[in-house]
Scaffold this motif. Sequence first.
Motif, PDB file in Angstrom:
ATOM      1  N   LYS A  98      41.268  43.595  54.630  1.00  0.00           N
ATOM      2  CA  LYS A  98      40.426  44.600  53.990  1.00  0.00           C
ATOM      3  C   LYS A  98      40.051  44.277  52.543  1.00  0.00           C
ATOM      4  CE  LYS A  98      42.332  48.392  56.819  1.00  0.00           C
ATOM      5  NZ  LYS A  98      41.897  47.707  58.030  1.00  0.00           N
ATOM      6  N   SER A  99      40.148  43.018  52.135  1.00  0.00           N
ATOM      7  CA  SER A  99      39.801  42.665  50.759  1.00  0.00           C
ATOM      8  C   SER A  99      38.298  42.695  50.519  1.00  0.00           C
ATOM      9  CB  SER A  99      40.283  41.249  50.430  1.00  0.00           C
ATOM     10  OG  SER A  99      41.602  41.078  50.814  1.00  0.00           O
ATOM     11  N   PHE A 100      37.538  42.197  51.485  1.00  0.00           N
ATOM     12  CA  PHE A 100      36.094  42.070  51.296  1.00  0.00           C
ATOM     13  C   PHE A 100      35.324  42.725  52.430  1.00  0.00           C
ATOM     14  CE2 PHE A 100      37.714  38.662  48.632  1.00  0.00           C
ATOM     15  CZ  PHE A 100      36.902  38.751  47.516  1.00  0.00           C
ATOM     16  N   TYR A 121      33.786  43.417  47.032  1.00  0.00           N
ATOM     17  CA  TYR A 121      35.185  43.828  47.147  1.00  0.00           C
ATOM     18  C   TYR A 121      35.241  45.148  47.888  1.00  0.00           C
ATOM     19  CZ  TYR A 121      36.559  40.217  43.876  1.00  0.00           C
ATOM     20  OH  TYR A 121      36.793  39.014  43.286  1.00  0.00           O
ATOM     21  N   ASN A 138      38.091  46.995  48.529  1.00  0.00           N
ATOM     22  CA  ASN A 138      39.215  47.885  48.241  1.00  0.00           C
ATOM     23  C   ASN A 138      39.179  48.594  46.916  1.00  0.00           C
ATOM     24  OD1 ASN A 138      40.904  48.128  50.331  1.00  0.00           O
ATOM     25  ND2 ASN A 138      42.104  46.301  49.889  1.00  0.00           N
ATOM     26  N   ASP A 167      39.576  36.876  54.155  1.00  0.00           N
ATOM     27  CA  ASP A 167      40.094  37.639  53.022  1.00  0.00           C
ATOM     28  C   ASP A 167      39.897  36.957  51.677  1.00  0.00           C
ATOM     29  OD1 ASP A 167      40.993  40.103  54.020  1.00  0.00           O
ATOM     30  OD2 ASP A 167      42.663  39.095  55.015  1.00  0.00           O
ATOM     31  N   THR A 168      39.428  35.710  51.706  1.00  0.00           N
ATOM     32  CA  THR A 168      39.101  35.030  50.459  1.00  0.00           C
ATOM     33  C   THR A 168      37.706  35.404  49.978  1.00  0.00           C
ATOM     34  OG1 THR A 168      38.245  33.203  51.781  1.00  0.00           O
ATOM     35  CG2 THR A 168      40.506  32.988  50.972  1.00  0.00           C
ATOM     36  N   LEU A 176      46.618  36.041  42.659  1.00  0.00           N
ATOM     37  CA  LEU A 176      46.188  36.522  43.965  1.00  0.00           C
ATOM     38  C   LEU A 176      47.334  37.231  44.661  1.00  0.00           C
ATOM     39  CD1 LEU A 176      44.072  33.565  45.278  1.00  0.00           C
ATOM     40  CD2 LEU A 176      43.304  35.789  44.502  1.00  0.00           C
ATOM     41  N   LEU A 229      43.377  42.278  43.095  1.00  0.00           N
ATOM     42  CA  LEU A 229      42.459  42.149  44.209  1.00  0.00           C
ATOM     43  C   LEU A 229      41.512  40.975  44.087  1.00  0.00           C
ATOM     44  CD1 LEU A 229      41.746  45.807  45.004  1.00  0.00           C
ATOM     45  CD2 LEU A 229      42.169  44.031  46.682  1.00  0.00           C
ATOM     46  N   GLY A 230      41.193  40.641  42.879  1.00  0.00           N
ATOM     47  CA  GLY A 230      40.230  39.565  42.741  1.00  0.00           C
ATOM     48  C   GLY A 230      40.151  39.075  41.317  1.00  0.00           C
TER      49      GLY A 230
END
Length: 342
Positions: free
Chosen positions: A39-41, A58, A60, A117-118, A240, A244-245
Amino acid sequence: MSTTIILSFLQLLHGIADVDRITPDTPNAVNKTIISPGKSFALGFFNSSGNLYVGIWYNNIPGPRTVVWITNRDRPLNDPTSVFTLTQSGNLAILDAKGITYWSSNTSDGTEAVLLDTGNLILLGNGSESSRVWQSFDDPTDTLLPGMRLGSNSKTGVVGKLVSWRDDSDPSLGEFSFGVDPGTLFQMVTWKGSDPYWRRHLWNDSLLRVTSDTNGSMDSVLKLIPNDMEAYITFSSNALGRVLGLYLILYERALYVGFLDAKGGAVPVGLDGKLKMMYWEDSIKNWTVNWVRPERPCDLYDRCGPNGICDDSFLAQTCSCLQGFEPQSQKDWEVGTGQGGA
Ligand SMILES: *[C@@H]1O[C@H](CO)[C@@H](O)[C@H](O)[C@H]1NC(C)=O
Ligand SMILES: *[C@@H]1O[C@H](CO)[C@@H](O)[C@H](O)[C@H]1NC(C)=O
Ligand SMILES: *[C@@H]1O[C@H](CO)[C@@H](O)[C@H](O)[C@H]1NC(C)=O
Ligand SMILES: *[C@@H]1O[C@H](CO)[C@@H](O)[C@H](O)[C@H]1NC(C)=O
Ligand SMILES: *[C@@H]1O[C@H](CO)[C@@H](O)[C@H](O)[C@H]1NC(C)=O
Ligand SMILES: *[C@@H]1O[C@H](CO)[C@@H](O)[C@H](O)[C@H]1NC(C)=O
Ligand SMILES: *[C@@H]1O[C@H](CO)[C@@H](O)[C@H](O)[C@H]1NC(C)=O
């Protein structure tokens, strides 16, 4: 009756389940988004100033959407029935109702597109991760995410660059760009149009290391890696997982910082085209700028011209001449830029 219940239950499941991929059977229409497994991106359509774009942001973090990648930045569309789809012929494309293509991955062998997720959208050729036929990381927008490479090849002339948005709501190509200097392969450069704006020479192992955050534990590295006839820039961070980023972003227009000149008057210096290293600080629920270049007027490329010296020790950040030289453009010197040189 029981059939109806099972059916609605299945529909409910289907509605709730996050989908992380696109196949030829699952066209991504305007209101649908694809979410990476952790669920990161998210990937989908977004509306900016009345135009529709397909991008990755993003997923989240609260507040305004932070978009990191855009497909059709120079071909916005308005048709809300448009789709982002993987065609039966293996091409990832944005098509409007008339079938007009607004963007295409130009591939013919893709079978499945997966959002990782990257923040990388990968197009697989035969379902295995090693069969990537295309990936969004090879087609950067204005943001360098950990794991991406910004490359330059002196033989083929292939250059990967970040290019700024035109302004805060218009993602079309702006005037600033960042990447490896294709001439030397030895420096990172931010250009304004075709002129260098800020540069960092290769020295000290070519890396820029930023160690900081609220408790000084975060270590982020921006690195230029020369490699025979090519060179590339990478960005990594041990943050990381905790944040989150973390990314570099290249747009910020009309941002003026005042510096005091020698007489105590404010000299507005336009510092747009900034390269920023940012991370999400959960405690304040906001992005925090870890590092920014150019930061001060003396960071600007060739600010004082040939034979000029930029005085960094002063708040004024003034230009002066090397001994034996006279200013060529008195006017430039008076406004504090000295770009005419000495
Ligand atoms: C998208 O959602 C809006 C409301 O959020 C709705 O009005 C519109 O019809 C939807 N469009 C599609 C193509 O489903
Ligand atoms: C985009 O948003 C604007 C309002 O900000 C709205 O008027 C317009 O219809 C939207 N465009 C599409 C294609 O959804
Ligand atoms: C696909 O090809 C078109 C036409 O040559 C080009 O403009 C576009 O940039 C290509 N798309 C990608 C993702 O490289
Ligand atoms: C999938 O493609 C990869 C790379 O092209 C190849 O190494 C692998 O053997 C292929 N797998 C199958 C099942 O075809
Ligand atoms: C490079 O920079 C790092 C950190 O600033 C420093 O610890 C190191 O000694 C430097 N190396 C060289 C060869 O100057
Ligand atoms: C750093 O500080 C944050 C709170 O600001 C805390 O959550 C985190 O655990 C700290 N990290 C370390 C390595 O101490
Ligand atoms: C987040 O930070 C930016 C600039 O640092 C600031 O303009 C903005 O108001 C902040 N947002 C919130 C919700 O605090």
